[in-house]
Design an enzyme around this catalytic site. Structure first.
Site, PDB file in Angstrom:
ATOM      1  CB  ILE A 156      -0.955   0.009   1.203  1.00 19.18           C
ATOM      2  CG1 ILE A 156      -1.880  -1.201   1.162  1.00 19.18           C
ATOM      3  CG2 ILE A 156      -1.786   1.292   1.219  1.00 19.18           C
ATOM      4  CD1 ILE A 156      -2.718  -1.390   2.407  1.00 19.18           C
ATOM      5  CB  SER A 236      -2.104   1.150   8.789  1.00 14.78           C
ATOM      6  OG  SER A 236      -1.721   2.108   9.767  1.00 14.78           O
ATOM      7  NE  ARG A 237      -5.594  -3.971  11.423  1.00  9.77           N
ATOM      8  CZ  ARG A 237      -6.016  -4.076  10.171  1.00  9.77           C
ATOM      9  NH1 ARG A 237      -6.218  -2.972   9.460  1.00  9.77           N
ATOM     10  NH2 ARG A 237      -6.240  -5.257   9.632  1.00  9.77           N
ATOM     11  CG  ASP A 261     -10.635   3.928   6.837  1.00  8.51           C
ATOM     12  OD1 ASP A 261     -11.849   4.176   6.986  1.00  8.51           O
ATOM     13  OD2 ASP A 261     -10.225   2.887   6.264  1.00  8.51           O
ATOM     14  CD  GLU A 266     -11.274   0.267  13.631  1.00  5.38           C
ATOM     15  OE1 GLU A 266     -11.762  -0.694  12.964  1.00  5.38           O
ATOM     16  OE2 GLU A 266     -10.297   0.916  13.245  1.00  5.38           O
ATOM     17  CG  HIS A 285     -11.352  -0.222   9.411  1.00  5.50           C
ATOM     18  ND1 HIS A 285     -10.795  -0.867  10.490  1.00  5.50           N
ATOM     19  CD2 HIS A 285     -10.565  -0.543   8.349  1.00  5.50           C
ATOM     20  CE1 HIS A 285      -9.726  -1.558  10.092  1.00  5.50           C
ATOM     21  NE2 HIS A 285      -9.574  -1.382   8.790  1.00  5.50           N
ATOM     22  N   GLY A 287     -11.171   1.286   4.098  1.00  8.32           N
ATOM     23  CA  GLY A 287     -10.068   1.351   3.144  1.00  8.32           C
ATOM     24  C   GLY A 287     -10.220   0.444   1.944  1.00  8.32           C
ATOM     25  CB  SER A 288     -10.342  -3.130   1.513  1.00 14.36           C
ATOM     26  OG  SER A 288     -11.195  -3.621   2.538  1.00 14.36           O
TER      27      SER A 288
END
Length: 327
Positions: A156, A236-237, A261, A266, A285, A287-288
């Site tokens: 990424i 990422s995290r 994100d 969470e 969250h 991202g994908s």
């Protein structure tokens, strides 16, 4: 007899049909993600688990005596207790690389939105506040020809660097556990220390996996190094950035903005201070989260699962399990 598989995440009918050709299926039918205690109850006879989110630990594995493989849909796998799984001869698979471009697209969406105050300006117009020309308080930051610092030059990170260099003529700095000369040559990125990156960058992108070494990697002293005009982007995290330190840095205007994100916990609590800051962009969250990428990730997870249950080496076996499979 076909191996028994539990599906703990909503999946497309096409992928369910593929799994049904090879396995005996049961699946979670709730409207919200399955809870830990519910998952424990569902795994008593399962040999395979298709997982979207949620932790896999010793307590859960004790209730799953027949489990042989956990196939997670995501690329990250910090929710898996690797040692607990190894001790019970359970292997894990993930999906690295499939979402790289989609996440990189979102990173740049966050970067541009924060730099040009797109979310605030959208709200400004929709709330009927645009009755005359804007003043300088609404001015944004130039992205083109600025400096981006990428913390983590994996797949990424490389896609972000490609967009930054080719699309926006940005100077690309990166910090990584190991230097990547091929990436430097191909993308024109410059390797530097974390401290140098934080000091020089206009936009700081966090793109690391969450490990014991990266947990709270970015804290108080790091925000002290950043430019007052800097923007932090994390897709990422959440736990890689100390949220308390981030909140204090934003309140003190040590940095100008953040675009997130991901979060330490969470879903993020509705009362979380970050949600009430006008210099923070918050996403859930995603991202994908494009239709094509999510389909490909679930399909890959299904193929990993089937291969493992057949006794084959899955296409994306998590590296910590490779030695145990070879033996």
């Amino acid at each position: 007899m076909r191996p028994k598989v539990y599906i703990a995440w909503p999946i497309p009918d096409e992928i369910e049909a593929y799994l049904a050709e090879h396995c005996s299926l049961r699946k979670w039918k709730g409207e919200i993600p399955i809870r830990y205690e519910e998952l424990k109850d569902e795994l008593k006879d399962a040999e395979g688990l298709l997982l979207g989110e949620g932790r896999i630990d010793a307590g859960l594995l004790e209730q799953a005596p027949h489990l042989r493989v956990v196939s997670t849909i995501s690329a990250g796998y910090n929710n898996l207790d690797i040692e607990a799984m190894k001790s019970r001869n359970v292997i894990g698979t993930n999906n690295p690389g499939i979402s790289d471009n989609s996440v990189a697209d979102l990173v740049f969406g966050l970067l541009l939105a924060a730099a040009r105050k797109i979310v605030k300006l959208d709200r400004y117009v929709k709330e009927g506040c645009w009755t005359r020309g804007i003043d300088s308080s609404w001015y944004g930051l130039d992205v083109h020809h600025s400096t981006i610092g990428i913390i983590g030059m994996g797949g990424i990170g490389q896609e972000v660097a490609k967009r930054a260099k080719a699309g926006f003529d940005m100077k690309v700095l990166y910090y990584n556990r190991s230097r990547r000369p091929e990436v430097e040559h191909r993308l024109g990125a410059e390797y530097c220390s974390l401290e140098e990156l934080l000091t020089q960058s206009d936009f700081i992108v966090v793109m690391l996996p969450l490990t014991a070494q990266t947990d709270h990697l970015i804290g108080d002293r790091h925000f002290d190094l950043m430019k007052p005009s800097a923007v932090l982007i994390n897709a990422s995290r959440g736990s890689i950035v100390n949220e308390r330190a981030l909140i204090e840095a934003l309140r003190a205007r040590k940095i100008s903005a953040a675009a997130l994100d991901v979060y330490e916990f969470e879903p993020v609590n509705p009362d979380h201070p970050l949600l009430n800051m006008d210099n923070v962009i918050t996403l859930p969250h995603v991202g994908s989260a494009t239709a094509k990428t999510r389909f490909n990730m679930v399909m890959s997870a299904a193929r990993n699962l089937v291969a493992a249950l057949k006794g084959e080496t899955p296409p994306f076996l998590i590296r910590e399990f490779k030695e145990s499979v070879q033996n």
